[in-house]
Design a protein around this motif. Sequence first.
Motif, PDB file in Angstrom:
ATOM      1  N   ARG A  45       0.868  -1.178   0.000  1.00 44.30           N
ATOM      2  CA  ARG A  45       0.000   0.000   0.000  1.00 44.30           C
ATOM      3  C   ARG A  45       0.899   1.220   0.000  1.00 44.30           C
ATOM      4  O   ARG A  45       1.673   1.442   0.936  1.00 44.30           O
ATOM      5  N   VAL A  46       0.785   2.001  -1.050  1.00 42.66           N
ATOM      6  CA  VAL A  46       1.652   3.158  -1.247  1.00 42.66           C
ATOM      7  C   VAL A  46       0.827   4.413  -1.006  1.00 42.66           C
ATOM      8  O   VAL A  46      -0.172   4.651  -1.688  1.00 42.66           O
ATOM      9  N   TYR A  47       1.234   5.212  -0.016  1.00 41.11           N
ATOM     10  CA  TYR A  47       0.539   6.447   0.319  1.00 41.11           C
ATOM     11  C   TYR A  47       1.317   7.611  -0.297  1.00 41.11           C
ATOM     12  O   TYR A  47       2.484   7.826   0.009  1.00 41.11           O
ATOM     13  N   LEU A  48       0.633   8.359  -1.170  1.00 39.82           N
ATOM     14  CA  LEU A  48       1.261   9.428  -1.936  1.00 39.82           C
ATOM     15  C   LEU A  48       0.876  10.795  -1.387  1.00 39.82           C
ATOM     16  O   LEU A  48      -0.288  11.042  -1.080  1.00 39.82           O
ATOM     17  N   SER A  49       1.846  11.674  -1.314  1.00 41.97           N
ATOM     18  CA  SER A  49       1.603  13.056  -0.930  1.00 41.97           C
ATOM     19  C   SER A  49       1.390  13.855  -2.217  1.00 41.97           C
ATOM     20  O   SER A  49       2.317  14.054  -2.996  1.00 41.97           O
ATOM     21  N   HIS A  84      -4.182   8.218  -1.530  1.00 44.45           N
ATOM     22  CA  HIS A  84      -3.840   9.619  -1.313  1.00 44.45           C
ATOM     23  C   HIS A  84      -3.624   9.830   0.183  1.00 44.45           C
ATOM     24  O   HIS A  84      -4.498   9.539   0.990  1.00 44.45           O
ATOM     25  N   ASP A  85      -2.453  10.317   0.568  1.00 41.14           N
ATOM     26  CA  ASP A  85      -2.141  10.609   1.958  1.00 41.14           C
ATOM     27  C   ASP A  85      -2.401  12.090   2.199  1.00 41.14           C
ATOM     28  O   ASP A  85      -1.626  12.940   1.765  1.00 41.14           O
ATOM     29  N   ASP A  86      -3.497  12.390   2.862  1.00 40.43           N
ATOM     30  CA  ASP A  86      -3.858  13.786   3.096  1.00 40.43           C
ATOM     31  C   ASP A  86      -3.525  14.241   4.511  1.00 40.43           C
ATOM     32  O   ASP A  86      -4.074  15.216   5.000  1.00 40.43           O
TER      33      ASP A  86
END
Length: 133
Positions: A42-46, A89-91
């Motif tokens: 699981r890749v959380y993107l900024s 999406h890492d918010d």
Amino acid sequence: MASLLQQELASVLQRDLPHLFGGGMAPGISTVKVTPDLGQARVYLSLLLGGDAEQRLAIIRDNGKEIRHALAKRIRQTARVVPELIFFHDDSAAYAAHMDEILGTLVIPPAPKDDASGDEEDKSARPRLFKGE
């Protein structure tokens, strides 16, 4: 394994596949969480900078196979299995900025000054902890 994937995915997005973002800024990798069997990551993107976050996330998800293939080329000597990549999406940074804004608008009155003089304390002002006090 998670830190290896985080570093290599950042390199893949910035160096190998910059065309996915139309010359814009590649997203940052906040966190990578890998399942114990190394089957999924699981890749959380900024996605704060560079335009519409949902549109950029959709582009990344649509090109997931290409990203995984480029990642496989980079880590083929290190890992036997390249996990399936699931992008989120890492918010958290936006949430932190929002909370900072809210806390900045709070009006906190100063603490009342203690008017007690000397070492003698008013016993009625302090809470009673035991029955005999």
